[in-house]
Design an enzyme around this catalytic site. Structure first.
Site, mmCIF file in Angstrom:
data_model
loop_
_atom_site.group_PDB
_atom_site.id
_atom_site.type_symbol
_atom_site.label_atom_id
_atom_site.label_comp_id
_atom_site.label_asym_id
_atom_site.label_seq_id
_atom_site.Cartn_x
_atom_site.Cartn_y
_atom_site.Cartn_z
ATOM 1 N N GLY A 108 0.844 -1.200 0.000
ATOM 2 C CA GLY A 108 0.000 0.000 0.000
ATOM 3 C C GLY A 108 0.871 1.238 0.000
ATOM 4 O O GLY A 108 0.393 2.334 -0.138
ATOM 5 N N CYS A 109 2.129 1.054 0.147
ATOM 6 C CA CYS A 109 3.091 2.143 0.264
ATOM 7 C C CYS A 109 2.957 2.825 1.619
ATOM 8 O O CYS A 109 2.020 2.594 2.351
ATOM 9 C CB CYS A 109 2.985 3.131 -0.858
ATOM 10 S SG CYS A 109 3.438 2.370 -2.403
#
Ligand code: FAD
Lengths: 104, 501
Positions: free
Chosen positions: A102-103
């Site tokens: 998802g960073c």
């Protein structure tokens, strides 16, 4: 990390069902995983999945939609058609790769 | 004498220039910093500018004044780096040769990368706050705003300061309320992520805060275009979110010279080791700050910790020895939540954001992941710390290895924890010699010298060449190993786990 029986083979997965070992996957398993989430794989699906597998092998990180589009040459719109709803996660699941980060 | 060139005189470049100059004499190491102009911006201040907390001149200072004597500041755009020949070319034709290179040119917002992101509504109803100019324009737009649909939107991850859009939303909610137009405003937060934030625990807490403030959350939104005529953002799966005022965070990319030099990935980020920040393809290049591929937040605090690790490793690198210090991905982020309060978020590669307190000497314990007035004051104080201590390389009262003392660690990550090791640093073919990976667990004792990696990679690593695979390219060898379930103590479930998407 549970192990599950998929198509008579024990497979290591995480709690969400994503494969945790790159080399336990083969195309037959990919087809089974696709079926599980209601996808019927066409040649175009396979092109995407092969891109993802090869890209992961070089980077140890699952390609994002943007990367699959810019480097793999698949339109994002098309990826949404091939893997409706949440294409990034579905592609990773069927290709036996970790969920894209998802960073942070 | 060796020559070290630092590309970018922003947060990371300025910090490391100060520390290097203090540690090495000019006879040992010649230092050059390259940047576009002489204006150093305090970027965290952009967030507050639209609400009138700061004036623009409080956020800009001369780069020169933060660099010590004996550092050469060259003001010009970088054109490209010829890594094999260790030369940097500037757009005015100058060439700088180096023995060591630090890439610290960060990432920049690119509105034009989204269809419609440079359309006629830009500066009218389409705004941002990721540059000083944009933030100033947004301040004007907010002053003229009389209610309607206010949409805060993230184009794609990663962005620098991933909490800034949420903070903007919280501050906007307060601002609208104080100006008496909250009732007339529908506030929506649109994100490509599947929740308010990336990490599960923080996502839950922050998601709750959004809903308590009556802010609508639109998730999994992959933007296709900004429709300037209809004043809507449109996703690839044909969802449309209409706006009267759009505050969008454009795609963040590294500068184009990275691509021209063949040094970057698809976002012009330079692939680097998760622990040493050494470029995977070129051992004499280090990437500090936002411009690399560390799997942690792109934030000033991370740049600070990473610079410290770099400084610890650089003597060994100069001596041709192994790098023994490793970064654990530690990030500290203050989150403004409005009404004079703030939260503090802390995490690293392995640990989810936790609750508890953060022992900040001088300031006292700060509440983690919980709203408090002190956190807000600490965030405002950060501007002073930034100008007066951080950039000048003075020691800060924080440590760069995360301490878990006083923190409650919640295991909500299991649901989406990455099964593969976070370390994406398979040694590149050009790397000098395979080195043991330093430990990056938050260790109770500080130094972590020379311990081998905790566990070997569970997967064999097919050659990690930088070459881009093509979709039709051959698959890596697939040895089709199954699991030997007789040696596996964990239960074998009779059927597959079906993920919920
Ligand atoms: C709105 C906002 C709020 C933020 N809030 C916080 C916060 O609260 N806390 C926190 O820790 N961080 C925050 N950050 C993030 C923080 O500002 C960055 O992480 C930090 O500045 C990164 O440092 P850097 O040195 O990598 O990049 P920068 O400081 O951006 O420096 C990069 C430098 O490279 C130069 N450059 C780029 N391309 C070229 C070229 N081709 N030629 C010459 N020079 C070039 C640029 O001019 C710039 O000076 C925020 C950022 C924004 C935008």
């Amino acid at each position: 990390m549970p192990t599950t029986m998929i198509g008579r083979r024990p497979i290591d997965v995480n709690d969400e069902g994503f494969l945790t070992a790159y080399d336990q996957w083969d195309e037959e398993l990919g087809a089974t995983l696709a079926e599980l989430i209601g996808l019927e794989l066409t040649d175009r699906h396979w092109q995407v999945l092969r891109f993802l597998r090869a890209d992961y092998a070089g980077r140890k990180e699952t390609a994002t939609l943007r990367r699959t589009s810019t480097l793999g040459g698949f339109g994002i719109k098309e990826l949404f058609t091939l893997f409706p709803g949440k294409p990034a996660k579905k592609m990773a699941y069927v290709a036996g790769l970790p969920k894209p980060k998802g960073c942070v | 004498m060796k020559r070290l060139v630092i590309l970018g005189g922003g947060t990371a470049g300025t910090m490391v220039a100060n520390k290097l100059r203090a540690a090495y004499s000019q006879d040992e190491l010649a230092l050059t910093v390259v940047d576009l102009d002489d204006q150093h911006h305090y970027q965290p201040g952009y967030l507050f500018l639209p609400f009138g907390t700061y004036r623009a001149q409080q956020l800009v200072r001369s780069r020169h004044s933060f660099l010590p004597d004996g550092v050469d500041l060259v003001l010009c755009e970088i054109d490209r780096v010829d890594a094999p020949f260790k030369t940097v070319y500037l757009t005015d034709g100058r060439a700088l040769s180096y023995d060591y290179l630090i890439i610290a040119t960060g990432v920049q917002p690119r509105p034009e990368a989204t269809t419609g992101g440079d359309g006629p509504e830009v500066g009218v109803s389409v705004h941002s706050f990721y540059t000083l100019e944009a933030a100033k324009e947004l301040a004007e737009a907010l002053r003229r705003f009389r209610g309607g649909k206010l949409v805060v939107h993230i184009t794609d991850m990663p962005i620098k300061c991933p909490v800034a859009p949420l903070e903007f939303t919280f501050l906007a909610e307060e601002w609208l309320t104080k100006h008496g137009i909250r009732e007339k405003t529908e506030l929506t937060y649109v994100t490509p992520l599947d929740g308010a934030f990336t990490k599960p625990v923080a996502s839950r807490e922050l998601g709750t805060m959004l809903s308590e403030k009556g802010i609508h959350l639109e998730t999994d939104f992959t933007i296709e275009r900004i429709d300037n005529d209809a004043k809507e953002i449109v996703s690839y799966d044909d969802r449309r979110v209409p706006f009267d005022l759009l505050v969008t965070i454009p795609l963040n990319l590294g500068p184009d010279y990275i691509a021209r030099s063949g040094l970057g990935d698809d976002l012009n980020l330079v692939p680097c080791d998760q622990q040493t920040m050494q470029a995977l393809a070129h051992p004499d290049i280090f990437v500090l700050g936002d411009g690399g591929t560390l799997l942690t937040s792109k934030a000033g605090s991370v740049a600070h910790f990473a610079v410290d690790i770099f400084m610890e490793n650089f003597p060994a690198h100069l001596a041709g020895a192994e790098l023994t210090h490793g970064f654990d991905g530690h990030a500290n982020c203050f989150i403004e939540s409005g009404y004079g309060k703030g939260l503090l978020l802390g995490f690293n590669y392995d640990t989810q954001p936790y609750t508890g307190t953060f022992p900040a000497p001088l300031i006292g314990p700060l509440a983690l992941l919980k709203e408090s007035r002190l956190n807000h004051l600490a965030k405002l104080a950060f501007r002073w710390v930034y100008w007066n201590m951080l950039l000048r390389g003075r020691p800060l009262p924080f440590t760069n290895k995360m301490s878990l003392v006083g923190k409650r660690v919640e295991d909500a990550g299991s649901a989406s924890a990455q099964p593969m090791p976070a370390k994406a640093s398979a040694p590149a073919p050009l790397a000098a010699s395979p080195k043991p990976a330093p430990v990056r667990k938050p260790a109770p004792a500080r130094p972590s010298i020379g311990k081998p990696a905790a566990k070997p990679s569970p997967t064999p690593r097919p050659s990690a060449g930088p070459a881009t695979p093509t979709p039709s390219g051959p698959l890596p060898p697939d040895p089709r190993k199954g699991v030997d379930s007789t040696t596996d103590p964990s239960p074998v479930l009779p059927g597959p786990i079906k993920p919920t998407f």
